[in-house]
Design a protein around this motif. Structure first.
Motif, short mmCIF file in Angstrom:
data_model
loop_
_atom_site.label_atom_id
_atom_site.label_comp_id
_atom_site.label_asym_id
_atom_site.label_seq_id
_atom_site.Cartn_x
_atom_site.Cartn_y
_atom_site.Cartn_z
N LEU A 208 0.82 -1.23 0.00
CA LEU A 208 0.00 0.00 0.00
C LEU A 208 0.85 1.27 0.00
CD1 LEU A 208 -2.61 -1.14 2.68
CD2 LEU A 208 -2.89 -1.16 0.20
N GLY A 209 2.15 1.13 0.23
CA GLY A 209 3.04 2.29 0.25
C GLY A 209 2.91 3.11 1.51
N LYS A 210 2.29 2.56 2.54
CA LYS A 210 2.18 3.28 3.81
C LYS A 210 2.12 2.30 4.97
CE LYS A 210 -2.77 3.83 3.03
NZ LYS A 210 -3.91 4.71 2.94
N ARG A 211 2.47 2.80 6.14
CA ARG A 211 2.37 1.98 7.33
C ARG A 211 1.57 2.68 8.40
NH1 ARG A 211 8.40 0.14 8.31
NH2 ARG A 211 7.84 0.15 10.49
N GLY A 212 1.40 2.03 9.53
CA GLY A 212 0.52 2.55 10.58
C GLY A 212 -0.57 1.52 10.81
N ILE A 213 -0.12 0.29 11.11
CA ILE A 213 -1.04 -0.85 11.16
C ILE A 213 -2.13 -0.66 12.21
CG2 ILE A 213 0.45 -2.23 12.71
CD1 ILE A 213 -1.62 -3.61 9.77
N THR A 214 -1.82 0.05 13.28
CA THR A 214 -2.83 0.22 14.34
C THR A 214 -4.04 0.99 13.79
OG1 THR A 214 -1.07 0.21 15.95
CG2 THR A 214 -3.17 1.09 16.70
N ARG A 215 -3.77 1.94 12.90
CA ARG A 215 -4.88 2.69 12.29
C ARG A 215 -5.47 1.95 11.09
NH1 ARG A 215 -1.89 6.85 10.29
NH2 ARG A 215 -0.11 6.22 11.52
N MET A 216 -4.61 1.23 10.38
CA MET A 216 -5.07 0.65 9.11
C MET A 216 -5.76 -0.70 9.26
SD MET A 216 -1.63 1.67 7.08
CE MET A 216 -1.87 0.55 5.74
N ARG A 217 -5.49 -1.40 10.33
CA ARG A 217 -6.01 -2.77 10.45
C ARG A 217 -7.55 -2.75 10.38
NH1 ARG A 217 -8.60 -2.49 15.13
NH2 ARG A 217 -9.90 -4.15 14.23
N GLY A 218 -8.07 -3.76 9.71
CA GLY A 218 -9.53 -3.87 9.62
C GLY A 218 -10.16 -2.99 8.57
N GLU A 219 -9.35 -2.10 7.94
CA GLU A 219 -9.89 -1.20 6.90
C GLU A 219 -9.68 -1.84 5.54
OE1 GLU A 219 -11.26 1.92 7.21
OE2 GLU A 219 -11.26 1.64 9.39
N TRP A 220 -10.75 -2.17 4.86
CA TRP A 220 -10.61 -2.78 3.54
C TRP A 220 -10.10 -1.76 2.52
CZ3 TRP A 220 -11.12 -7.89 2.53
CH2 TRP A 220 -11.74 -8.67 3.51
N GLY A 221 -9.28 -2.20 1.62
CA GLY A 221 -8.78 -1.33 0.56
C GLY A 221 -8.62 -2.11 -0.73
N ASP A 222 -8.01 -1.49 -1.72
CA ASP A 222 -7.74 -2.16 -3.00
C ASP A 222 -6.29 -1.95 -3.37
OD1 ASP A 222 -10.51 -2.90 -4.27
OD2 ASP A 222 -10.73 -0.93 -3.34
N ALA A 223 -5.64 -2.99 -3.82
CA ALA A 223 -4.26 -2.88 -4.31
C ALA A 223 -3.97 -4.09 -5.18
CB ALA A 223 -3.27 -2.83 -3.14
N ASP A 250 -11.08 -8.66 12.88
CA ASP A 250 -10.65 -8.63 11.48
C ASP A 250 -10.87 -9.99 10.81
OD1 ASP A 250 -9.95 -6.08 12.09
OD2 ASP A 250 -7.79 -6.49 12.24
N LEU A 251 -10.64 -11.06 11.58
CA LEU A 251 -10.87 -12.40 11.04
C LEU A 251 -12.35 -12.60 10.72
CD1 LEU A 251 -8.53 -14.48 13.38
CD2 LEU A 251 -8.26 -14.22 10.90
N LEU A 252 -13.20 -12.10 11.61
CA LEU A 252 -14.64 -12.23 11.37
C LEU A 252 -15.06 -11.42 10.14
CD1 LEU A 252 -16.13 -12.15 14.99
CD2 LEU A 252 -15.81 -14.11 13.47
N ALA A 253 -14.43 -10.25 9.95
CA ALA A 253 -14.73 -9.44 8.76
C ALA A 253 -14.31 -10.19 7.49
CB ALA A 253 -14.01 -8.10 8.85
N LEU A 254 -13.18 -10.88 7.59
CA LEU A 254 -12.70 -11.67 6.44
C LEU A 254 -13.68 -12.80 6.14
CD1 LEU A 254 -10.55 -12.61 4.41
CD2 LEU A 254 -9.33 -13.69 6.32
#
Ligand code: URA
Length: 261
Positions: A208-223, A250-254
């Motif tokens: 994704l070209g960025k980090r900050g997993i605590t904020r990004m986890r669980g947020e769906w995106g496209d790449a 996050d596993l449940l979201a998956l």
């Protein structure tokens, strides 16, 4: 004739090395570093921090230096199937990590599965065996997957951003990530998953070209042409078990997304 080193000196030297992070013997014979020719200097690249989320693109190599990323792009693009991609990686010499690694760690699980997991890089056990996620973090990963009815044998494909173990498990550099990215892109294009699960900051940085997993986890995106889901890395969950609650969400979201499509 050489005299054998006494026990106490040898023990003190060994302890000194352990203190500096040496955790395994690599060669059978010592290497005389004074006889080894110095490598040409690599460009110094900026290191990303948690606060600077969007990362600086990798710079071009100075004239005269091998452009590893260009070689990787060419090698990856020429791989028509997964076996050819593995062979291309095995023959790729521009990444220094290869020289310190025991094995190429390519992938595990079911090629073509709907879910593809992208980890960081092999650790010690993975390097020894040549399979991703077989150490403690791998055991936890398997438990996490099995909690939502996924497993390597049937419905998950697993790889890493880097196929070789970085020395002392150090964090990969932006140059290493940039160089090896074309192989990961080709890997994803050949495996054609519906969902990429990005395990931890390094996978997010590469894909994704960025980090900050605590904020990004669980947020769906496209790449890379697929849906992506950043999650905490299992190794991080081992160190911070209180975060397992987030990982479970996050596993449940998956699982829900797999059911809905
Ligand atoms: N951590 C990773 O990111 N990948 C592995 O294969 C093992 C540990």
């Amino acid at each position: 004739m050489e005299s054998a080193m006494d026990y106490h000196t040898a023990k003190a030297l060994l302890e000194w090395q352990v203190e500096f992070g040496v955790d395994e013997a690599i060669c059978d014979a010592p290497v005389n570093r004074f006889e080894v020719k110095p490598e040409p200097k690599k460009p110094v690249l900026p290191v990303a921090s948690e606060t600077a989320t969007v990362l600086t693109p990798i710079r071009a190599n100075p004239p005269g230096e091998v452009d590893g990323a260009a070689l990787a792009r060419e090698a990856a693009a020429g791989a028509g199937d997964i076996e050819a991609l593995k062979a291309a990686l095995g023959a790729f010499e521009a990444c220094e990590l290869k020289r310190g690694a025991r094995n190429l760690v390519f992938a595990d699980g079911t090629f073509g599965a709907r879910v593809m997991i992208v980890g960081e890089a092999p650790g010690r056990e993975e390097d020894q065996i040549g399979t991703p996620f077989v150490g403690e973090a791998g055991t936890l990963l398997d438990k996490m997957l099995s909690a939502i009815d996924l497993n390597r044998a049937e419905n998950v494909y697993i790889t890493n951003v880097l196929p070789w173990r970085p020395p002392q498990n150090r964090e990969p550099t932006p140059a290493e990530l940039g160089m090896m990215l074309p192989f990961l892109e080709r890997h994803v294009a050949l495996a054609k998953p519906e969902i990429l699960v990005l395990m931890g900051n390094i996978a997010c940085q590469a894909v994704l070209g960025k980090r900050g997993i605590t904020r990004m986890r669980g947020e769906w995106g496209d790449a890379m042409g697929v849906k992506v889901l950043p999650m905490f890395h299992p190794a991080y969950l081992l160190r911070s078990p209180e975060k397992k609650r987030d990982a479970w969400a996050d596993l449940l979201a998956l699982k829900a997304r797999l059911k809905s499509e």
